[in-house]
Design an enzyme around this catalytic site. Sequence first.
Site, PDB file in Angstrom:
ATOM      1  N   LYS A  39       0.816  -1.231   0.000  1.00 63.73           N
ATOM      2  CA  LYS A  39       0.000   0.000   0.000  1.00 63.73           C
ATOM      3  C   LYS A  39       0.840   1.266   0.000  1.00 63.73           C
ATOM      4  O   LYS A  39       0.331   2.347  -0.264  1.00 63.73           O
ATOM      5  CB  LYS A  39      -0.950  -0.015   1.200  1.00 63.73           C
ATOM      6  CG  LYS A  39      -0.270   0.012   2.540  1.00 63.73           C
ATOM      7  CD  LYS A  39      -1.276  -0.082   3.663  1.00 63.73           C
ATOM      8  CE  LYS A  39      -0.599  -0.148   5.002  1.00 63.73           C
ATOM      9  NZ  LYS A  39      -1.525  -0.256   6.118  1.00 63.73           N
ATOM     10  N   GLU A 120      20.542 -11.042  22.782  1.00 68.31           N
ATOM     11  CA  GLU A 120      19.368 -10.266  23.188  1.00 68.31           C
ATOM     12  C   GLU A 120      18.637 -11.010  24.292  1.00 68.31           C
ATOM     13  O   GLU A 120      18.967 -12.158  24.614  1.00 68.31           O
ATOM     14  CB  GLU A 120      18.456 -10.033  21.983  1.00 68.31           C
ATOM     15  CG  GLU A 120      19.092  -9.140  20.933  1.00 68.31           C
ATOM     16  CD  GLU A 120      18.149  -8.849  19.791  1.00 68.31           C
ATOM     17  OE1 GLU A 120      17.241  -8.044  19.971  1.00 68.31           O
ATOM     18  OE2 GLU A 120      18.305  -9.457  18.729  1.00 68.31           O
ATOM     19  N   HIS A 236       8.098  -3.574  23.293  1.00 66.32           N
ATOM     20  CA  HIS A 236       9.564  -3.544  23.389  1.00 66.32           C
ATOM     21  C   HIS A 236       9.914  -2.713  24.613  1.00 66.32           C
ATOM     22  O   HIS A 236       9.363  -1.631  24.808  1.00 66.32           O
ATOM     23  CB  HIS A 236      10.186  -2.931  22.135  1.00 66.32           C
ATOM     24  CG  HIS A 236      11.653  -3.223  22.028  1.00 66.32           C
ATOM     25  ND1 HIS A 236      12.589  -2.588  22.817  1.00 66.32           N
ATOM     26  CD2 HIS A 236      12.338  -4.103  21.259  1.00 66.32           C
ATOM     27  CE1 HIS A 236      13.785  -3.067  22.526  1.00 66.32           C
ATOM     28  NE2 HIS A 236      13.667  -3.991  21.577  1.00 66.32           N
ATOM     29  N   ARG A 284      11.788 -10.349  27.087  1.00 64.19           N
ATOM     30  CA  ARG A 284      11.295  -8.995  26.843  1.00 64.19           C
ATOM     31  C   ARG A 284      10.057  -8.639  27.658  1.00 64.19           C
ATOM     32  O   ARG A 284       9.929  -7.522  28.144  1.00 64.19           O
ATOM     33  CB  ARG A 284      10.959  -8.973  25.353  1.00 64.19           C
ATOM     34  CG  ARG A 284      10.828  -7.687  24.759  1.00 64.19           C
ATOM     35  CD  ARG A 284      10.826  -7.879  23.273  1.00 64.19           C
ATOM     36  NE  ARG A 284      12.161  -7.828  22.732  1.00 64.19           N
ATOM     37  CZ  ARG A 284      12.407  -7.834  21.442  1.00 64.19           C
ATOM     38  NH1 ARG A 284      11.429  -7.913  20.576  1.00 64.19           N
ATOM     39  NH2 ARG A 284      13.634  -7.765  21.006  1.00 64.19           N
ATOM     40  N   HIS A 343       5.265  -3.244  19.992  1.00 63.82           N
ATOM     41  CA  HIS A 343       6.354  -3.630  19.093  1.00 63.82           C
ATOM     42  C   HIS A 343       5.996  -4.765  18.146  1.00 63.82           C
ATOM     43  O   HIS A 343       6.284  -4.688  16.964  1.00 63.82           O
ATOM     44  CB  HIS A 343       7.552  -4.026  19.953  1.00 63.82           C
ATOM     45  CG  HIS A 343       8.770  -4.426  19.195  1.00 63.82           C
ATOM     46  ND1 HIS A 343       9.381  -3.594  18.286  1.00 63.82           N
ATOM     47  CD2 HIS A 343       9.527  -5.564  19.227  1.00 63.82           C
ATOM     48  CE1 HIS A 343      10.454  -4.196  17.779  1.00 63.82           C
ATOM     49  NE2 HIS A 343      10.544  -5.392  18.323  1.00 63.82           N
ATOM     50  N   ARG A 378       7.231 -13.457  21.934  1.00 67.84           N
ATOM     51  CA  ARG A 378       8.252 -13.801  20.936  1.00 67.84           C
ATOM     52  C   ARG A 378       9.661 -13.609  21.494  1.00 67.84           C
ATOM     53  O   ARG A 378       9.966 -12.595  22.127  1.00 67.84           O
ATOM     54  CB  ARG A 378       8.082 -12.895  19.710  1.00 67.84           C
ATOM     55  CG  ARG A 378       9.104 -13.107  18.628  1.00 67.84           C
ATOM     56  CD  ARG A 378       8.860 -12.125  17.516  1.00 67.84           C
ATOM     57  NE  ARG A 378       9.010 -10.783  17.998  1.00 67.84           N
ATOM     58  CZ  ARG A 378      10.082 -10.009  17.785  1.00 67.84           C
ATOM     59  NH1 ARG A 378      11.098 -10.480  17.086  1.00 67.84           N
ATOM     60  NH2 ARG A 378      10.138  -8.790  18.257  1.00 67.84           N
TER      61      ARG A 378
HETATM   62  C1  SIN Z   1      15.690  -5.360  18.945  1.00 69.10           C
HETATM   63  O1  SIN Z   1      16.687  -5.231  18.245  1.00 69.10           O
HETATM   64  O2  SIN Z   1      15.689  -5.158  20.154  1.00 69.10           O
HETATM   65  C2  SIN Z   1      14.423  -5.779  18.295  1.00 69.10           C
HETATM   66  C3  SIN Z   1      14.616  -7.068  17.628  1.00 69.10           C
HETATM   67  C4  SIN Z   1      13.353  -7.847  17.652  1.00 69.10           C
HETATM   68  O3  SIN Z   1      12.303  -7.310  17.984  1.00 69.10           O
HETATM   69  O4  SIN Z   1      13.410  -9.039  17.356  1.00 69.10           O
END
Ligand code: SIN
Length: 529
Positions: A39, A120, A236, A284, A343, A378
Amino acid sequence: MNAGWEAAADLVVVGSGVAGLTAALDAAELGLRVVVVTKDAVDAGSTRYAQGGIAVVLGDVPGDTVEAHVADTLTAGAGLSDAAAVTEILYDGPAAVARLRARGAVFDSDADGRLARTREGGHSAFRVVPAGGDATGAEVERALLAATTDRRLPLLPGHVAVDALRDERGAVAGLAVLDDAGRPGVLRTPAVLLASGGYGQLYLSTTNPATATGDGLALALRAGAAVADVEFVQFHPTVLYTGPAVGRRPLVTEAVRGEGGLLLDRAGRRFMTGVHPLAELAPRDVVAKAISHTLAATGADCVHLDATAIPDFARRFPTVHAACRAAGIDPGREPIPVTPAAHYACGGVVTDLHGRTSVPGLYAAGEVARTGLHGANRLASNSLLEGLVIGARAARAVAADRNTPRPVAGNCLVPWPAVPLAPRELVQRAMSAAAGIGRDAAGIAAASDRIEAATALGVPAGRAGVEDAALTLLAQAVLAAAGTRTESRGCHVRTDFPERDDRWQRASLELTLDPTGRPVVRTGTAVAA
Ligand code: SIN
């Protein structure tokens, strides 16, 4: 409504991010005539904003294994990930990344020339492969778009997908679109692959671009498909805080914490150490929830991320550095003000591991889909991988399914029905107040009532209307699921039901539309352990 123009293809892909372009390229290589509709501009989706990297075990990190990646993913998913989906997708990861590299994507190397790794939240190893420091999504998008140009794959930007057209058996027979001027068109096709991303724009503050309005999920619901796990909206933990603002906020990648960044409250104290053994590198949902508690307890607008001990921050994290500098902050010398923001949609259109939905001819891949990989939360950087793996599998599924003969739809009169529409900002305010981190029955009911009272039937005349309709429907769906799940699990935090409840263990909530077009929760579907 009469379609202004018509075209035909074997496969129409909606969306030009990692899942959509991977599927389109693979399908073209399998000999299918493919058209990609999007779009906005072809690079305006969420993919290019992904920072951290691709989570994948390539066998070159001593001690790390795919089994460990599977275990971390299941832990993050808080009992709602489908173990078979997790295993299949993660084991397919190395081949998918090799394919992407063969298509030209360049990842960062360390001083010895080996692929660099970062870490992470929720990962037990340094296994996330970055590109451009913190510009992984931009590199993935660049490489895939270059490959589509090389292949001369037809891209149709500026066309919003409105509805799937279906034949008398209910199978997909085409896709109705509107161009930027609101002119209707029809793409005749037996296969539509939704790769249109998530619905971060349901909230006032999000890491997602303006395109993330949930159009694909709404289209799938209207076509009769089920969605699941939509209550699990991942926040996030760290976006750059520059004062109250609406719309996309710059992400501060979790890799900053992976490489030593520390979270501090307004008094300069670390607050994650007492919350989780992994402290700043907890999954997270845990970090986002702890930040929310800290903000509520201290009355502050933001917490701080101290990254001053990370050597050469500007070179390692150029995207974050540029965003901070634009806001007048020097992350090499001072802590970065951060807050959580919407996020990632962990749920989506229910698919099998080949992108097939319950509607013949309708496929979904990437954030719009719910494969069972993410469960209730996730794991960081699993999403680019999922897009690569399921995008490729969906292309093969479309090619295989093509052999099933389908009657050709005869007339080109597109139904274009009136749909519920509520003002976007009202929806965003109601969702931010009642369906963010921390929800309760009273707030959810009040938000539903507010949105309901502001909703009227209308026929979307262009992109903004299609997006508003999608946001209205998604708000109803998220509120219905969030109200039904009377427990806290993963990114779904109920303040009136603060604990996990075993009765909800392994129960994924599916929603479909009732005959009046309202999303209703069907009985929880058991998730395979
Ligand atoms: C991040 O870099 O913190 C985000 C990556 C993600 O959401 O997988």
